[in-house]
Design an enzyme around this catalytic site. Structure first.
Site, PDB file in Angstrom:
ATOM      1  N   GLU A 176       0.798  -1.240   0.000  1.00 62.18           N
ATOM      2  CA  GLU A 176       0.000   0.000   0.000  1.00 62.18           C
ATOM      3  C   GLU A 176       0.827   1.285   0.000  1.00 62.18           C
ATOM      4  O   GLU A 176       0.562   2.195   0.787  1.00 62.18           O
ATOM      5  CB  GLU A 176      -0.958   0.007   1.202  1.00 62.18           C
ATOM      6  N   GLU A 291      -5.900 -10.780  -1.447  1.00 66.65           N
ATOM      7  CA  GLU A 291      -6.687 -10.633  -0.208  1.00 66.65           C
ATOM      8  C   GLU A 291      -8.178 -10.584  -0.490  1.00 66.65           C
ATOM      9  O   GLU A 291      -8.918  -9.806   0.116  1.00 66.65           O
ATOM     10  CB  GLU A 291      -6.284  -9.338   0.531  1.00 66.65           C
TER      11      GLU A 291
HETATM   12  C1  XIL Z   1      -5.980  -6.873   8.585  1.00 64.15           C
HETATM   13  C2  XIL Z   1      -6.151  -8.101   9.473  1.00 64.15           C
HETATM   14  O1  XIL Z   1      -6.950  -9.058   8.812  1.00 64.15           O
HETATM   15  C3  XIL Z   1      -6.798  -7.681  10.778  1.00 64.15           C
HETATM   16  O2  XIL Z   1      -6.859  -8.796  11.670  1.00 64.15           O
HETATM   17  C4  XIL Z   1      -5.992  -6.551  11.423  1.00 64.15           C
HETATM   18  O3  XIL Z   1      -6.640  -6.099  12.588  1.00 64.15           O
HETATM   19  C5  XIL Z   1      -5.834  -5.395  10.443  1.00 64.15           C
HETATM   20  O4  XIL Z   1      -5.242  -5.870   9.247  1.00 64.15           O
HETATM   21  N1  XIL Z   1      -5.050  -5.003   3.897  1.00 64.15           N
HETATM   22  C6  XIL Z   1      -3.925  -5.668   4.345  1.00 64.15           C
HETATM   23  C7  XIL Z   1      -4.012  -6.568   5.516  1.00 64.15           C
HETATM   24  O5  XIL Z   1      -2.876  -5.585   3.681  1.00 64.15           O
HETATM   25  O6  XIL Z   1      -2.810  -6.591   6.261  1.00 64.15           O
HETATM   26  C8  XIL Z   1      -5.160  -6.214   6.427  1.00 64.15           C
HETATM   27  O7  XIL Z   1      -5.266  -7.233   7.419  1.00 64.15           O
HETATM   28  C9  XIL Z   1      -6.432  -6.092   5.621  1.00 64.15           C
HETATM   29  C10 XIL Z   1      -6.308  -4.995   4.589  1.00 64.15           C
END
Ligand code: XIL
Length: 384
Positions: A176, A291
């Protein structure tokens, strides 16, 4: 030791499954009649072969993110996870906050357990993430300044990447880094940018490559999917970043597209998305869907939502899987029982959300069928 998968362009690449175009997508999302029935017919799949095998049959990898706390306490979930997934991504356990209790210490206890779990169940392990503006430990701000930032960053990457060298499929090296704005090529204002300037991205990739020459090194980002002006700017800025890195010989091997997709009538533009994937592929980069989940925050109607969510999976995956450079699909979780979206994107009416392939009872639902059928219909890749 895990071999990196290399794909060659399939001759069937362009002749893949039919793809929903933006208008169709919008209309279908607003048509409530008899949806459940239509949905089930649309997402019918043959047999109960797990997702990992359906993907592997096409030279694809399917996996999911999971948390140590869940895998160690819910035996049934752990079994279902190993059955469906060929890849495990620790959801938080490889972030700085989890690994770095103090500036001096690394705590690999949870991530090592997960690496071991993956190995025992013949799953690949994927690392998330080495450089991010979030999930930094409390001590970071007091301890890291311009004089020591490069040392802190490279020591972290060296230690963590070397720890899993030879046993990890890929790393999200930088996560990001771009936001669509008009300054500094869209680079997000992060502690790393402030402390190290624009070169922090290059430094991170070069350090990771030296620490594990075999791991696939990924630049990962969100909000690249939709058809709106802001997202179009972001796609261009991400492409520019990747082009710049490649032209400087930086060892970046793939783009990770997070794909947290809204089940609201925003829609994709099939052509724009395909063109983007093509441009990324033309830089000699692989593409991973890293994701995926489907947010229903704006889906006001509570009926029929499983079919709508499954429709988003099917439309999006059939579109991206037409691009031969896409070789991996990861969902951000496997079961609705354990999804980050419960906290981050709850429904307005408070109903439990259903963004993932398995429901809260660990049963397969329409989203599972949609993913299964997208894999079944995907053009085959050949693994070198
Ligand atoms: C999220 C996790 O799933 C949660 O448990 C945590 O509280 C916050 O982060 N984009 C990403 C991930 O790159 O690292 C994030 O994961 C979700 C959004």
């Amino acid at each position: 030791m895990i071999k990196r998968r290399t794909l060659i362009v399939s001759s069937l690449g362009a002749a893949g499954a039919g793809v929903a175009i933006a208008n169709h997508y919008l209309n279908r999302h607003q048509a409530p009649e008899q949806p459940q029935k239509r949905g089930i017919a649309r997402f019918a799949v043959t047999g109960d072969t797990p997702l990992r095998e359906r993907a592997a049959d096409k030279g694809l990898i399917y996996g999911a993110a999971a948390q140590h706390q869940v895998l160690t306490t819910n035996v049934e979930f752990a079994q279902r996870f190993a059955q469906e997934c060929a890849m495990l991504v620790p959801a938080n356990e490889l972030k700085w906050q989890a690994l770095r209790p103090t500036p001096e210490r690394f705590d690999f206890s949870r991530s090592d357990w997960m690496a071991n779990f993956a190995q025992r169940h013949n799953m690949l392990l994927r690392g998330h993430t080495l450089v991010w503006h979030r999930a930094l430990p409390k001590w970071f701000e007091e301890t890291v300044d311009r004089t020591n930032a490069a040392k802190v960053l490279t020591e972290h990457i060296n230690t963590v990447v070397q720890h899993y060298a030879g046993n990890i499929h890929s790393w999200d090296v930088v996560n990001e880094a771009i936001v669509p704005n008009k300054t500094k090529d869209g680079l997000r204002q992060t502690p790393w940018l402030r402390l190290l300037g624009v070169d922090y991205i290059e430094m991170a990739f070069r350090t990771a490559a030296a620490a594990d020459p075999q791991a696939l090194l990924v630049y990962n980002d969100n909000n690249l999917e939709y058809d709106n002006a802001k997202t179009a700017v972001k796609r261009t800025q991400v492409l520019k970043l990747l082009e710049r890195l490649k032209s400087r010989g930086v060892p970046v091997h793939a783009l990770g597209i997070q794909s947290h997709i809204g089940a609201s009538p925003q829609g994709f533009n099939a052509k724009k998305l395909r063109d983007f994937l093509k441009e990324v592929a033309s830089l000699d980069l692989k593409i991973l869907i890293t994701e995926m989940d489907v947010l229903e925050k704006n889906l006001l109607e509570a009926n029929n939502r499983d079919a709508i969510i499954a429709g988003v999976y099917q439309d999006y995956l059939s579109l991206v899987l037409d691009e031969p450079a896409v070789n991996t699909v990861i969902t951000w979780g496997l079961s609705d029982r354990y999804t980050w979206l419960t906290n981050f994107a709850p429904r307005q009416d408070g109903a439990p959300i259903r963004p993932l392939p398995l429901d809260a009872q660990l049963e397969r639902k329409l989203a599972w069928n949609a993913i299964a059928s997208a894999f079944d219909q995907a053009p085959p890749r050949q693994v070198k």
